[in-house]
Design a protein around this motif. Structure first.
Motif, PDB file in Angstrom:
ATOM      1  N   ARG A 485      -1.187  11.326  -8.052  1.00 32.54           N
ATOM      2  CA  ARG A 485      -1.935  12.472  -7.529  1.00 32.54           C
ATOM      3  C   ARG A 485      -2.529  12.152  -6.156  1.00 32.54           C
ATOM      4  O   ARG A 485      -2.515  12.996  -5.253  1.00 32.54           O
ATOM      5  N   LEU A 486      -3.045  10.931  -5.987  1.00 31.74           N
ATOM      6  CA  LEU A 486      -3.591  10.550  -4.688  1.00 31.74           C
ATOM      7  C   LEU A 486      -2.515  10.587  -3.607  1.00 31.74           C
ATOM      8  O   LEU A 486      -2.745  11.075  -2.499  1.00 31.74           O
ATOM      9  N   GLY A 496     -11.432  10.155   1.689  1.00 26.25           N
ATOM     10  CA  GLY A 496     -12.414   9.271   1.076  1.00 26.25           C
ATOM     11  C   GLY A 496     -12.268   9.142  -0.425  1.00 26.25           C
ATOM     12  O   GLY A 496     -13.127   8.563  -1.093  1.00 26.25           O
ATOM     13  N   GLU A 497     -11.167   9.683  -0.993  1.00 19.24           N
ATOM     14  CA  GLU A 497     -10.949   9.628  -2.434  1.00 19.24           C
ATOM     15  C   GLU A 497     -10.168   8.397  -2.864  1.00 19.24           C
ATOM     16  O   GLU A 497     -10.000   8.158  -4.060  1.00 19.24           O
ATOM     17  N   TRP A 498      -9.657   7.636  -1.905  1.00 17.86           N
ATOM     18  CA  TRP A 498      -8.948   6.403  -2.265  1.00 17.86           C
ATOM     19  C   TRP A 498      -9.969   5.300  -2.551  1.00 17.86           C
ATOM     20  O   TRP A 498     -10.952   5.143  -1.835  1.00 17.86           O
ATOM     21  N   PRO A 499      -9.747   4.504  -3.592  1.00 17.27           N
ATOM     22  CA  PRO A 499     -10.728   3.464  -3.938  1.00 17.27           C
ATOM     23  C   PRO A 499     -10.662   2.272  -2.984  1.00 17.27           C
ATOM     24  O   PRO A 499      -9.592   1.931  -2.471  1.00 17.27           O
ATOM     25  N   ALA A 521       4.125   1.727  -7.504  1.00 15.24           N
ATOM     26  CA  ALA A 521       3.686   2.960  -6.840  1.00 15.24           C
ATOM     27  C   ALA A 521       3.657   2.821  -5.322  1.00 15.24           C
ATOM     28  O   ALA A 521       3.371   3.794  -4.619  1.00 15.24           O
ATOM     29  N   GLY A 522       3.929   1.613  -4.810  1.00 14.55           N
ATOM     30  CA  GLY A 522       3.910   1.393  -3.372  1.00 14.55           C
ATOM     31  C   GLY A 522       2.533   1.223  -2.788  1.00 14.55           C
ATOM     32  O   GLY A 522       2.337   1.360  -1.588  1.00 14.55           O
ATOM     33  N   VAL A 523       1.554   0.906  -3.656  1.00 16.37           N
ATOM     34  CA  VAL A 523       0.177   0.690  -3.198  1.00 16.37           C
ATOM     35  C   VAL A 523      -0.070  -0.814  -3.159  1.00 16.37           C
ATOM     36  O   VAL A 523      -0.077  -1.483  -4.196  1.00 16.37           O
ATOM     37  N   HIS A 524      -0.260  -1.344  -1.946  1.00 14.88           N
ATOM     38  CA  HIS A 524      -0.346  -2.802  -1.801  1.00 14.88           C
ATOM     39  C   HIS A 524      -1.692  -3.285  -1.273  1.00 14.88           C
ATOM     40  O   HIS A 524      -1.908  -4.495  -1.182  1.00 14.88           O
ATOM     41  N   ASP A 525      -2.585  -2.361  -0.911  1.00 14.94           N
ATOM     42  CA  ASP A 525      -3.794  -2.779  -0.195  1.00 14.94           C
ATOM     43  C   ASP A 525      -5.087  -2.400  -0.910  1.00 14.94           C
ATOM     44  O   ASP A 525      -6.145  -2.372  -0.293  1.00 14.94           O
TER      45      ASP A 525
END
Length: 646
Positions: A485-486, A496-499, A521-525
């Motif tokens: 969803r993000l 500002g909704e990303w942790p 999911a391709g989220v690395h950071d």
């Protein structure tokens, strides 16, 4: 003005002329004062000299500011005279690339619409009511022969009855409900519970209900209790007290000492309630009291809610985006937003003169349908109440600033300890809850520099077919849905909704699973920390696991450890509460609820005829056809549903 003429009416778009006047600047979103002024001047060509609301937007179309005007053209022209603007508004103009205009018939309509749009868009250059949770009310339901008293949140006028409020907190409602039960013995149970009683419940035994469910009181006598409760909630407790005293004397004269003792206990409860008011509000009727305190750029607004001369609680608010905004403007903006979805009383007391006070009174009058006055008392009992509210506001602000200072120190220590790039502004904590895999739920809580952000909490019903007890599978589904969803709604991470930090309740296994989920999911950071309980599951001996195999423990008296424990415990509390609510709901469901075409009436008829849902499921076709209210076609549909042909 009628209700249909209000700007928040569902058909408002048919009445308000919304003119899109958008001039988007292609290319860089870098603030540019000249580009902002040019965009505003382009819009000025189309602006009428009428009341209305304007929305300033940046190059992405995000709303920067919502304002209202008596004359749109002259008001918006002021933004082109940059030298006269404060620094805050100069920054806003530098980011402005387009405007959206809505014209209204009156300035009061514009004021109401402005508050509605501020609450919807939460622009960064408007003063914001940060704590906008719904307030609890007491609902005296009258859709039953024996009225029920209960706590109510959410939309009013949905259920038939009288609404009393707002109360400052759930605790204030609970105390008043307890008083109503002690004084007037009104039922609080659901209609289904009421209908299925064969003997009084515990509340009758402890003298908190008159047991109308089993005929211990007739309808006429119960109606008298309801009228007394209405009088009490309306502030007419003196009359209630006189009637109770008279009834006690009559019972004593008739030598019915047991009944006299009941009236005596109710009188004592009423006297205790009258004497326990921390704010002396007798004779005030319905009034809200507001006072503001400011210090170091931060502001606090204290509110007292008085209804029927009774104190229904108080609450401190901390509005956001108040830097460089005069205090009287902050309070005025707060009040309009506060009453955007809250019924205003006939009188509002404030501690200072407000700009456009007459306009605010007119707008609130249009919204509520009755006269509303905003006063600043100078002397007497009301001035003392204002002074008390101001002291409370100052004390609340001092506590807030002290907490913020210690919170900032803890968050800095958190960033240093876990080697984060910066102090985290958004921490997301995840936990799961289930019993042997049943009613599985996931939970996410959010915390930041200002504390817990409860309006950002999220519940996740575990939907996929997961092996009972597979905590890794549950966490995988929760995080897959969250980050999908993000990525869809905010791929540029501008909202500002990303942790800035993920905190997971678990050990190495949970950490590995979460790292794999985010990798896919391709989220690395996004930094991840997993918290495992210490030896013998002792609090204070937790181990913190990080990607790469690094582990650490914190000293038992560490402020950072206490903070992380609070985050984990809050996530656990929220997950358990979500699971319990889901489990309680599942206990009242039936396999018949899943059958197409079976509504409440047919379901009731089937259960009355067969006794249980299992008996319906095992019934033969002929038996189903003989059930009352079930046609042959419906009987065939039922039978085929439970006995599918292979």
């Amino acid at each position: 003005m009628s209700k249909a003429d209000r700007p928040d009416h569902p058909q408002a778009a048919d009445r308000f002329n919304e003119e899109q006047a958008t001039y988007a600047v292609k290319g860089s979103e870098t603030p540019d004062l000249e580009a902002g002024v040019a965009a505003i001047r382009n819009v000025l060509k189309t602006l009428p000299a009428r009341p209305g609301v304007y929305r300033m937007q940046d190059a992405r179309g995000d709303v920067l500011y919502v304002g209202k005007a008596k004359g749109l053209r002259s008001r918006v022209t002021n933004y082109t005279q940059v030298a006269r603007l404060p620094k805050r508004l100069q920054r806003m103009v530098a980011q402005t690339r387009s405007l959206t205009i809505v014209t209204t018939r009156t300035e009061a309509e514009a004021l109401l619409l402005e508050a509605q749009l501020i609450k919807r868009f939460r622009p960064p250059y408007n003063v914001l009511l940060r704590d906008d949770k719904s307030f609890p009310f007491i609902l005296l339901r009258e859709d039953h022969a024996f009225a029920r008293v209960q706590k109510h949140r959410g939309a009013r006028r949905v259920k038939k009855g009288h609404y009393y409020g707002p109360f400052a907190s759930a605790g204030s409602v609970t105390r008043t409900l307890n008083a109503l039960q002690k004084l007037f013995l009104l039922r609080s149970c659901s209609d289904s519970f009421f209908a299925n009683r064969s003997r009084p419940c515990l509340l009758y035994q402890i003298k908190r209900c008159s047991a109308p469910c089993v005929g211990r009181i007739d309808e006429a006598e119960y109606a008298e209790l309801v009228e007394d409760a209405k009088a009490f909630l309306a502030g007419k407790s003196t009359g209630v007290q006189a009637r109770l005293g008279k009834s006690m004397a009559e019972a004593a004269d008739a030598q019915d000492f047991e009944l006299a003792a009941v009236y005596r206990d109710r009188l004592r409860a009423l006297t205790y309630i009258q004497g326990s008011q921390t704010v002396h509000a007798e004779g005030l009727g319905d009034v809200d009291i507001f006072a503001l305190a400011g210090k170091g750029g931060a502001m606090s607004i204290q509110a007292f809610f008085i209804r029927g001369g009774q104190n229904w609680g108080h609450r401190a608010f901390f509005p956001a985006h108040t830097n460089d905004v005069p205090e009287d403007e902050v309070l005025a903006s707060f009040l309009v937003q506060f009453y955007e979805d809250m019924p205003p009383p006939r009188r509002i007391l404030v501690d200072r003169e407000l700009p456009e006070r007459a306009l605010m009174e007119e707008a609130l009058c249009e919204r509520s349908g009755h006269k509303v006055s905003i006063d600043q008392p100078k002397r007497g009992a009301r001035a003392k109440l204002i002074e008390q509210a101001r002291r409370n506001a100052e004390e609340a602000l001092d506590r807030r600033m002290a907490e913020s200072s210690s919170q900032a120190k803890v968050l800095r220590e958190l960033a240093d300890t876990f080697e984060l790039a910066d102090v985290p502004k958004r921490i997301e904590v995840y936990d799961n809850s289930h019993i042997m895999g049943t009613n599985a739920t996931g939970a996410m809580i959010v915390a930041g520099p200002e504390g817990f952000r409860k309006n950002s909490y999220r519940k996740f019903n575990i939907k996929s077919g997961i092996t009972p007890g597979d905590d890794f599978g549950m966490m995988r589904e929760v995080l897959d849905r969250r980050f999908a969803r993000l990525e869809k709604e905010d791929p540029d991470r501008a909202s500002g909704e990303w942790p800035d930090l993920l905190l997971i309740d678990g050990g190495k296994g949970q950490l590995s699973a979460v790292c794999e989920i985010l990798e896919n999911a391709g989220v690395h950071d996004v930094p991840i920390v997993a918290v495992s309980k210490g030896p013998d599951r002792n609090a204070g001996r937790e181990t913190f696991h990080m990607p790469g195999g690094r582990e650490l423990t914190l000293p038992p008296n560490s402020a950072l450890l206490f903070y992380l424990q609070r985050l984990r415990d809050e996530a656990h509390r929220f997950a358990i509460g979500t699971h319990r609510a889901k489990r309680a709901k599942s206990l009242t469901t039936s396999t018949l609820d899943e059958v197409p075409g079976i509504g409440p009436n047919r379901k009731r008829a089937l259960l009355m005829h067969f006794g249980t849902a299992r008996a319906v499921k095992g019934a033969a076709l002929d038996d189903l056809e003989r059930a009352p209210g079930i046609s042959k076609a419906m009987a065939r549909q039922l039978y085929d549903y439970f006995h599918p042909r292979g």
